[in-house]
Design a protein around this motif. Sequence first.
Motif, PDB file in Angstrom:
ATOM      1  N   VAL A 225      38.995  58.702  41.343  1.00 58.30           N
ATOM      2  CA  VAL A 225      39.086  57.335  40.599  1.00 58.30           C
ATOM      3  C   VAL A 225      38.228  57.336  39.259  1.00 58.30           C
ATOM      4  O   VAL A 225      37.111  57.298  39.246  1.00 58.30           O
ATOM      5  CB  VAL A 225      38.755  56.203  41.563  1.00 58.30           C
ATOM      6  CG1 VAL A 225      39.032  54.597  40.718  1.00 58.30           C
ATOM      7  CG2 VAL A 225      39.602  56.123  42.754  1.00 58.30           C
ATOM      8  N   LEU A 226      38.998  57.432  37.945  1.00 62.41           N
ATOM      9  CA  LEU A 226      38.250  57.379  37.065  1.00 62.41           C
ATOM     10  C   LEU A 226      37.767  55.895  36.289  1.00 62.41           C
ATOM     11  O   LEU A 226      36.886  55.675  35.969  1.00 62.41           O
ATOM     12  CB  LEU A 226      39.062  58.111  35.756  1.00 62.41           C
ATOM     13  CG  LEU A 226      39.388  59.462  35.974  1.00 62.41           C
ATOM     14  CD1 LEU A 226      40.065  59.877  34.866  1.00 62.41           C
ATOM     15  CD2 LEU A 226      38.265  60.252  36.288  1.00 62.41           C
ATOM     16  N   GLU A 227      38.793  54.970  36.772  1.00 60.39           N
ATOM     17  CA  GLU A 227      38.665  53.894  36.273  1.00 60.39           C
ATOM     18  C   GLU A 227      39.204  52.751  37.315  1.00 60.39           C
ATOM     19  O   GLU A 227      40.218  53.086  37.792  1.00 60.39           O
ATOM     20  CB  GLU A 227      39.188  53.467  34.754  1.00 60.39           C
ATOM     21  CG  GLU A 227      39.201  52.167  34.290  1.00 60.39           C
ATOM     22  CD  GLU A 227      39.755  51.848  32.970  1.00 60.39           C
ATOM     23  OE1 GLU A 227      40.736  50.748  32.732  1.00 60.39           O
ATOM     24  OE2 GLU A 227      40.125  52.692  32.257  1.00 60.39           O
ATOM     25  N   ASP A 228      38.594  51.543  37.432  1.00 63.75           N
ATOM     26  CA  ASP A 228      39.175  50.400  38.485  1.00 63.75           C
ATOM     27  C   ASP A 228      38.794  49.243  37.975  1.00 63.75           C
ATOM     28  O   ASP A 228      37.474  48.784  38.146  1.00 63.75           O
ATOM     29  CB  ASP A 228      38.515  50.854  39.818  1.00 63.75           C
ATOM     30  CG  ASP A 228      39.014  49.698  40.794  1.00 63.75           C
ATOM     31  OD1 ASP A 228      40.011  49.017  40.326  1.00 63.75           O
ATOM     32  OD2 ASP A 228      38.654  49.887  42.024  1.00 63.75           O
ATOM     33  N   THR A 229      39.722  48.608  37.266  1.00 61.25           N
ATOM     34  CA  THR A 229      39.636  47.212  36.579  1.00 61.25           C
ATOM     35  C   THR A 229      40.582  46.309  37.477  1.00 61.25           C
ATOM     36  O   THR A 229      40.662  45.261  36.955  1.00 61.25           O
ATOM     37  CB  THR A 229      39.921  47.230  35.173  1.00 61.25           C
ATOM     38  OG1 THR A 229      41.170  47.782  34.914  1.00 61.25           O
ATOM     39  CG2 THR A 229      38.751  48.057  34.538  1.00 61.25           C
ATOM     40  N   ALA A 230      41.183  46.587  38.292  1.00 60.15           N
ATOM     41  CA  ALA A 230      42.116  45.834  39.303  1.00 60.15           C
ATOM     42  C   ALA A 230      41.314  44.742  39.954  1.00 60.15           C
ATOM     43  O   ALA A 230      40.416  44.783  40.474  1.00 60.15           O
ATOM     44  CB  ALA A 230      42.742  46.698  40.123  1.00 60.15           C
ATOM     45  N   ILE A 231      42.250  43.664  40.417  1.00 59.26           N
ATOM     46  CA  ILE A 231      41.556  42.575  40.921  1.00 59.26           C
ATOM     47  C   ILE A 231      41.187  42.922  42.272  1.00 59.26           C
ATOM     48  O   ILE A 231      40.248  42.250  42.675  1.00 59.26           O
ATOM     49  CB  ILE A 231      42.681  41.436  41.056  1.00 59.26           C
ATOM     50  CG1 ILE A 231      42.176  40.089  41.611  1.00 59.26           C
ATOM     51  CG2 ILE A 231      43.770  41.933  41.846  1.00 59.26           C
ATOM     52  CD1 ILE A 231      43.095  39.096  41.543  1.00 59.26           C
ATOM     53  N   THR A 232      41.646  44.078  42.813  1.00 66.09           N
ATOM     54  CA  THR A 232      41.174  44.362  44.329  1.00 66.09           C
ATOM     55  C   THR A 232      39.716  44.707  44.343  1.00 66.09           C
ATOM     56  O   THR A 232      39.018  44.904  45.136  1.00 66.09           O
ATOM     57  CB  THR A 232      42.175  45.520  44.603  1.00 66.09           C
ATOM     58  OG1 THR A 232      42.220  46.476  43.686  1.00 66.09           O
ATOM     59  CG2 THR A 232      43.496  44.996  45.104  1.00 66.09           C
ATOM     60  N   GLY A 233      39.182  45.215  42.909  1.00 69.05           N
ATOM     61  CA  GLY A 233      37.820  45.622  42.704  1.00 69.05           C
ATOM     62  C   GLY A 233      36.859  44.707  43.204  1.00 69.05           C
ATOM     63  O   GLY A 233      35.656  44.828  43.345  1.00 69.05           O
ATOM     64  N   ARG A 234      37.378  43.383  43.448  1.00 66.70           N
ATOM     65  CA  ARG A 234      36.367  42.396  43.908  1.00 66.70           C
ATOM     66  C   ARG A 234      36.015  42.360  45.097  1.00 66.70           C
ATOM     67  O   ARG A 234      34.776  41.920  45.589  1.00 66.70           O
ATOM     68  CB  ARG A 234      37.109  40.853  43.477  1.00 66.70           C
ATOM     69  CG  ARG A 234      37.290  40.538  42.117  1.00 66.70           C
ATOM     70  CD  ARG A 234      38.168  39.188  42.203  1.00 66.70           C
ATOM     71  NE  ARG A 234      38.318  38.765  40.858  1.00 66.70           N
ATOM     72  CZ  ARG A 234      38.726  37.532  40.335  1.00 66.70           C
ATOM     73  NH1 ARG A 234      38.812  36.584  41.262  1.00 66.70           N
ATOM     74  NH2 ARG A 234      39.073  37.254  39.093  1.00 66.70           N
ATOM     75  N   TRP A 235      36.504  43.213  45.986  1.00 68.54           N
ATOM     76  CA  TRP A 235      36.178  43.211  47.543  1.00 68.54           C
ATOM     77  C   TRP A 235      36.183  44.684  47.895  1.00 68.54           C
ATOM     78  O   TRP A 235      35.609  44.996  49.058  1.00 68.54           O
ATOM     79  CB  TRP A 235      37.070  42.282  48.597  1.00 68.54           C
ATOM     80  CG  TRP A 235      38.638  42.715  48.464  1.00 68.54           C
ATOM     81  CD1 TRP A 235      39.208  43.616  48.997  1.00 68.54           C
ATOM     82  CD2 TRP A 235      39.676  42.033  47.623  1.00 68.54           C
ATOM     83  NE1 TRP A 235      40.566  43.642  48.766  1.00 68.54           N
ATOM     84  CE2 TRP A 235      40.837  42.693  47.622  1.00 68.54           C
ATOM     85  CE3 TRP A 235      39.514  40.991  46.765  1.00 68.54           C
ATOM     86  CZ2 TRP A 235      41.841  42.056  47.073  1.00 68.54           C
ATOM     87  CZ3 TRP A 235      40.703  40.753  46.065  1.00 68.54           C
ATOM     88  CH2 TRP A 235      42.100  41.206  46.498  1.00 68.54           C
ATOM     89  N   VAL A 236      36.756  45.735  47.101  1.00 64.83           N
ATOM     90  CA  VAL A 236      36.270  46.981  47.374  1.00 64.83           C
ATOM     91  C   VAL A 236      36.339  47.887  46.382  1.00 64.83           C
ATOM     92  O   VAL A 236      37.196  47.640  45.509  1.00 64.83           O
ATOM     93  CB  VAL A 236      37.787  47.415  48.413  1.00 64.83           C
ATOM     94  CG1 VAL A 236      39.035  47.329  47.530  1.00 64.83           C
ATOM     95  CG2 VAL A 236      37.628  48.941  49.080  1.00 64.83           C
TER      96      VAL A 236
END
Length: 293
Positions: A225-236
């Motif tokens: 995973v190079l980048e994770d700006t998704a809303i799911t990043g709030r909990w995982v």
Amino acid sequence: MVAIRRANVVLFGLITLFGAVFFLLTVRSGRGDSALLFVVLPTVLAAALSLEPGKTTHGSVFRLTTIGLLLAAVALHEGAICVVLAAPLVYAVAHGVTLMVQAVKEAPRRPLPVLIPLPLLLVGGVEGVNPQWRVHPEQSVEVSRVVALAPEQVAAMLEAGPQPVGTRQWSLRMLGVPVPDHVHGDGLEPGDRWTFAYHGSAHGPGGDIVTEVRDAGAGRVTFAVLEDTAITGRWVGLRDATLGWHAAGAGRTEVTLRIDYRRGLDPSWYFGPLQDRLMHAGAEHLLDMLTPR
């Protein structure tokens, strides 16, 4: 008819003001399309509860706890799923503490047996307050599926990249967990990238998960995973994933997906199993995007 007390009216006014402020902020930030669902609805429910006089101690605790959860959902907007996940634990703690207080009042000379669970509650509640005070935050899930295709057919399908699907696992639908709306990229060679785009406005939540093939071999490929700006990043926090496939006989192929992630919510004894279940559902959904059932 039970009269509405002045305190209820004041609470109603404060909740209404709170909701109005967040509604204006949400609309001004370009998220007017979700303001009704994430701001107006929980605000109306909280305001209605504020006008309901408490008839019992536990009834009042339930009402006030629910109001607090609804207002937290308003503040978190699309992150309200965290409130939904935490709600059973919050209710359990609120009513458990209420029971202990009532028991102490009923037996003021023998409070020790009643207060024994309190230290355990406090110890379980401090996990995650400090980044060092976490129990096994690094977790992984693995799901497998047998499809009626030969390995070379599966490899060709995987190489074409994931395709969005309209249906979700029941647990994802029930909790309203977002899934990618658009997917870009293909290929199974090192350097190939797959991007999972989540719905969102130019100013609001949504974001992307960008992955890249880091290693590939016979019937196996590993993504980072190079980048994770998704809303799911709030909990995982997603780390990497490994996709493998091998012949299962009779012209069939078994496809296995392993996802490594960092749990974002504590305590582990409560959120660990919950996130494991959701990540299993998410992995199944990704397999739906890659291979037919």
